[in-house]
Design a protein around this motif. Structure first.
Motif, PDB file in Angstrom:
ATOM      1  N   VAL A 141       0.853  -1.189   0.000  1.00 28.06           N
ATOM      2  CA  VAL A 141       0.000   0.000   0.000  1.00 28.06           C
ATOM      3  C   VAL A 141       0.885   1.234   0.000  1.00 28.06           C
ATOM      4  N   GLY A 142       0.535   2.254  -0.783  1.00 23.18           N
ATOM      5  CA  GLY A 142       1.305   3.487  -0.746  1.00 23.18           C
ATOM      6  C   GLY A 142       0.637   4.593  -1.520  1.00 23.18           C
ATOM      7  N   GLY A 143       0.928   5.831  -1.139  1.00 20.73           N
ATOM      8  CA  GLY A 143       0.349   6.991  -1.802  1.00 20.73           C
ATOM      9  C   GLY A 143       1.404   7.823  -2.499  1.00 20.73           C
ATOM     10  N   SER A 144       0.998   8.536  -3.548  1.00 18.68           N
ATOM     11  CA  SER A 144       1.873   9.422  -4.307  1.00 18.68           C
ATOM     12  C   SER A 144       3.006   8.604  -4.931  1.00 18.68           C
ATOM     13  N   VAL A 145       4.270   9.031  -4.764  1.00 18.36           N
ATOM     14  CA  VAL A 145       5.362   8.232  -5.315  1.00 18.36           C
ATOM     15  C   VAL A 145       5.446   6.883  -4.605  1.00 18.36           C
ATOM     16  N   GLY A 146       4.900   6.801  -3.377  1.00 18.43           N
ATOM     17  CA  GLY A 146       4.779   5.505  -2.720  1.00 18.43           C
ATOM     18  C   GLY A 146       3.856   4.582  -3.487  1.00 18.43           C
ATOM     19  N   GLY A 147       2.865   5.157  -4.198  1.00 13.86           N
ATOM     20  CA  GLY A 147       2.003   4.364  -5.063  1.00 13.86           C
ATOM     21  C   GLY A 147       2.755   3.838  -6.277  1.00 13.86           C
ATOM     22  N   MET A 148       3.698   4.628  -6.794  1.00 14.02           N
ATOM     23  CA  MET A 148       4.567   4.138  -7.863  1.00 14.02           C
ATOM     24  C   MET A 148       5.400   2.966  -7.356  1.00 14.02           C
ATOM     25  N   ASN A 149       5.874   3.078  -6.123  1.00 12.67           N
ATOM     26  CA  ASN A 149       6.611   2.004  -5.474  1.00 12.67           C
ATOM     27  C   ASN A 149       5.760   0.726  -5.416  1.00 12.67           C
ATOM     28  N   VAL A 150       4.465   0.896  -5.114  1.00  9.01           N
ATOM     29  CA  VAL A 150       3.529  -0.236  -5.102  1.00  9.01           C
ATOM     30  C   VAL A 150       3.472  -0.895  -6.482  1.00  9.01           C
ATOM     31  N   LEU A 151       3.331  -0.079  -7.520  1.00  5.63           N
ATOM     32  CA  LEU A 151       3.251  -0.604  -8.884  1.00  5.63           C
ATOM     33  C   LEU A 151       4.524  -1.364  -9.254  1.00  5.63           C
ATOM     34  N   GLU A 152       5.661  -0.860  -8.806  1.00 10.56           N
ATOM     35  CA  GLU A 152       6.919  -1.534  -9.125  1.00 10.56           C
ATOM     36  C   GLU A 152       7.000  -2.903  -8.458  1.00 10.56           C
ATOM     37  N   TRP A 153       6.393  -3.037  -7.288  1.00 11.76           N
ATOM     38  CA  TRP A 153       6.323  -4.347  -6.645  1.00 11.76           C
ATOM     39  C   TRP A 153       5.536  -5.325  -7.515  1.00 11.76           C
ATOM     40  N   ALA A 154       4.386  -4.877  -8.033  1.00 12.90           N
ATOM     41  CA  ALA A 154       3.585  -5.752  -8.891  1.00 12.90           C
ATOM     42  C   ALA A 154       4.317  -6.092 -10.178  1.00 12.90           C
ATOM     43  N   LYS A 155       5.142  -5.179 -10.642  1.00 13.96           N
ATOM     44  CA  LYS A 155       5.896  -5.378 -11.875  1.00 13.96           C
ATOM     45  C   LYS A 155       7.104  -6.284 -11.671  1.00 13.96           C
ATOM     46  N   ARG A 156       7.876  -6.069 -10.595  1.00 21.54           N
ATOM     47  CA  ARG A 156       9.134  -6.776 -10.391  1.00 21.54           C
ATOM     48  C   ARG A 156       8.982  -8.051  -9.575  1.00 21.54           C
ATOM     49  N   HIS A 157       8.009  -8.079  -8.689  1.00 16.86           N
ATOM     50  CA  HIS A 157       7.836  -9.235  -7.803  1.00 16.86           C
ATOM     51  C   HIS A 157       6.371  -9.675  -7.785  1.00 16.86           C
ATOM     52  N   PRO A 158       5.811  -9.978  -8.946  1.00 17.25           N
ATOM     53  CA  PRO A 158       4.382 -10.290  -9.013  1.00 17.25           C
ATOM     54  C   PRO A 158       3.984 -11.517  -8.196  1.00 17.25           C
ATOM     55  N   ASP A 159       4.897 -12.447  -7.991  1.00 15.87           N
ATOM     56  CA  ASP A 159       4.579 -13.649  -7.234  1.00 15.87           C
ATOM     57  C   ASP A 159       4.714 -13.454  -5.732  1.00 15.87           C
ATOM     58  N   HIS A 160       5.178 -12.277  -5.318  1.00 18.33           N
ATOM     59  CA  HIS A 160       5.402 -12.017  -3.893  1.00 18.33           C
ATOM     60  C   HIS A 160       4.304 -11.149  -3.291  1.00 18.33           C
ATOM     61  N   VAL A 161       3.297 -10.774  -4.074  1.00 19.59           N
ATOM     62  CA  VAL A 161       2.278  -9.832  -3.621  1.00 19.59           C
ATOM     63  C   VAL A 161       0.886 -10.359  -3.963  1.00 19.59           C
ATOM     64  N   GLU A 162       0.001 -10.332  -2.960  1.00 20.34           N
ATOM     65  CA  GLU A 162      -1.371 -10.781  -3.185  1.00 20.34           C
ATOM     66  C   GLU A 162      -2.298  -9.626  -3.550  1.00 20.34           C
ATOM     67  N   LYS A 163      -2.103  -8.469  -2.920  1.00 15.77           N
ATOM     68  CA  LYS A 163      -2.970  -7.320  -3.164  1.00 15.77           C
ATOM     69  C   LYS A 163      -2.119  -6.058  -3.271  1.00 15.77           C
ATOM     70  N   ILE A 164      -2.508  -5.148  -4.164  1.00 11.40           N
ATOM     71  CA  ILE A 164      -1.819  -3.861  -4.273  1.00 11.40           C
ATOM     72  C   ILE A 164      -2.830  -2.730  -4.153  1.00 11.40           C
ATOM     73  N   VAL A 165      -2.393  -1.625  -3.523  1.00  2.12           N
ATOM     74  CA  VAL A 165      -3.249  -0.445  -3.361  1.00  2.12           C
ATOM     75  C   VAL A 165      -2.435   0.806  -3.677  1.00  2.12           C
ATOM     76  N   PRO A 166      -2.350   1.202  -4.945  1.00  2.00           N
ATOM     77  CA  PRO A 166      -1.732   2.491  -5.275  1.00  2.00           C
ATOM     78  C   PRO A 166      -2.754   3.617  -5.084  1.00  2.00           C
ATOM     79  N   ILE A 167      -2.409   4.588  -4.258  1.00  2.00           N
ATOM     80  CA  ILE A 167      -3.325   5.673  -3.901  1.00  2.00           C
ATOM     81  C   ILE A 167      -2.757   6.998  -4.404  1.00  2.00           C
ATOM     82  N   ALA A 168      -3.593   7.781  -5.107  1.00  2.00           N
ATOM     83  CA  ALA A 168      -3.153   9.083  -5.630  1.00  2.00           C
ATOM     84  C   ALA A 168      -1.826   8.934  -6.362  1.00  2.00           C
ATOM     85  N   ALA A 169      -1.786   7.981  -7.290  1.00  2.89           N
ATOM     86  CA  ALA A 169      -0.551   7.665  -7.998  1.00  2.89           C
ATOM     87  C   ALA A 169      -0.855   7.448  -9.473  1.00  2.89           C
TER      88      ALA A 169
END
Length: 398
Positions: A141-169
């Motif tokens: 979970v993360g907001g702003s550039v932290g939301g970009m960080n969230v997206l990068e998790w889904a992109k780089r480690h898709p098998d390590h994450v069950e749910k993502i919440v990019p907020i205001a990103a």
């Protein structure tokens, strides 16, 4: 709450440069049960101190930045979830960055610290989780550039994450925000005290950093919220100008909005490093979700979890249209996703200051997924995307 700093050893940055000993500050909340870890990604000038409101020593971030969201019985319930927040490399809140000591010289790294990217943040967080014995995440979970960080998790480690919440990103910044960030950096690098980034043994570029922060602060408000909060009022007689003005300027009022920006900028320079501001804004500006792929959908194609995208109608820094494009990219990969649009005229910082709007859909998503009663999805609405575009999608609109 546990607050720690861990060395993850040698670390190669995306730019190809390496440092021998990357130190990362992190905090944890709650107990790990094997499948309940939630990584919270902080925004641009945030720290690992996400919850448990209180003051640190002078020089640290004064308040927990998401205390209304993270904690016992709150949206990210620390009696249910094991929450981890890591201060990103390049920052100045305990993790290695430009103000850290370079062991080879005994002096601060300054501009010799490697350029950092959002991908570096993600890999650094993965290293901390490895140290903690957390193989996979229930949510990021993360907001702003932290939301970009969230997206990068889904992109780089898709098998390590069950749910993502990019907020205001969004998947990337638009040209207007890139332009304003560029001006903010120039405010720092043209300060005579910046000294090419080697200022740690002398006066620091406080004036440049203050101006940079003021530009950023304006980006976080909407027009209507600034009108409501400040209007055209003159500042109180007790207010003192933080910057010199021309002689003719003394004839005109020092306005309340100027006083507010000056006060907050003066507090900011007490707690943040100018070089870190340069590094972190460049990491944000450089981020492009589609980098290395044919597009956003392709970049997210390997992620097979669920997503909640949240945006705010008054946010022109990361607009609701940009969030809808992100949701569309996830829909294109058949990812279960909802784009929850909050009707708010506050601006970009609404994700920090409006917990009553953020908390319920976030809590529902973490607990029961996209069927939560507090979650709405624009795809289920008859409205076109333009109907929920930000009320003030440009700083310069009339």
């Amino acid at each position: 709450m546990d607050s720690n700093t861990v060395s993850v050893g040698e670390f190669e940055f995306q730019c190809g440069e390496t440092i021998d000993d990357l130190e990362l500050a992190y905090e944890t909340y709650g107990d790990f049960t094997g499948d309940n870890a939630v990584l919270v990604c902080h925004a641009l000038t945030g720290s690992a101190h996400v919850a448990s409101r209180g003051r640190f020593e002078e020089g640290d971030q004064a308040y927990a930045w998401w205390d209304d969201i993270v904690g016992p019985g709150k949206a990210i319930d620390t009696t249910e979830y094991f929450v981890v927040c890591v201060n990103v490399p390049g920052s100045c809140y305990g993790s290695s960055g430009p103000s850290s000591t370079n062991p080879e010289t005994g002096e601060p790294y300054g501009p010799d610290f490697p350029p950092v990217t959002v991908a570096d943040w993600t890999e650094a967080q993965r290293r901390v989780l490895d140290e903690l014995g957390v193989p996979a995440l229930y949510a990021v979970v993360g907001g702003s550039v932290g939301g970009m960080n969230v997206l990068e998790w889904a992109k780089r480690h898709p098998d390590h994450v069950e749910k993502i919440v990019p907020i205001a990103a969004a998947g990337r910044l638009d040209p207007q925000c890139l332009a304003l960030d560029g001006i903010a950096r120039r405010a720092i690098t043209t300060d005579e005290n910046w000294q090419g980034g080697h200022y740690y043994d002398g006066p620091e570029p406080d004036q440049g950093l203050a101006l940079a922060r003021q530009i950023g602060h304006v980006m976080y408000f909407s027009k209507s919220s600034m009108e409501r909060r400040f209007g055209r009022r003159a500042a109180t007689r007790e207010a003192e100008r933080a910057f010199p003005t021309d002689p003719a300027g003394r004839f005109f009022p020092y306005r309340d909005v100027e006083s507010y920006l000056d006060y907050n900028a003066s507090k900011f320079v007490e707690r943040f490093d100018a070089n870190s501001y340069l590094y972190l804004t460049r990491a944000m500006d450089n981020y492009d979700l589609a980098s290395g792929f044919e597009g956003d959908a392709d970049a997210l194609a390997a992620f097979d979890g669920a997503a909640l995208v949240m945006s705010f109608t008054g946010d022109w820094h990361f607009t609701s249209d940009q969030s809808e494009a992100l949701a569309d990219a996830l829909r294109a990969t058949d990812t279960p996703v909802a784009h929850h649009v909050v009707d708010s005229d506050y601006g970009h910082d609404a994700f920090l200051v409006e917990p009553d709007n953020v908390g319920p859909p976030l809590a529902d998503f973490l607990e029961v997924g996209l069927d939560g009663s507090a979650i709405s999805d624009t795809e289920e609405s008859d409205e076109e995307p333009s109907d929920f575009a930000p009320v003030h999608n440009s700083l310069f609109s009339s």
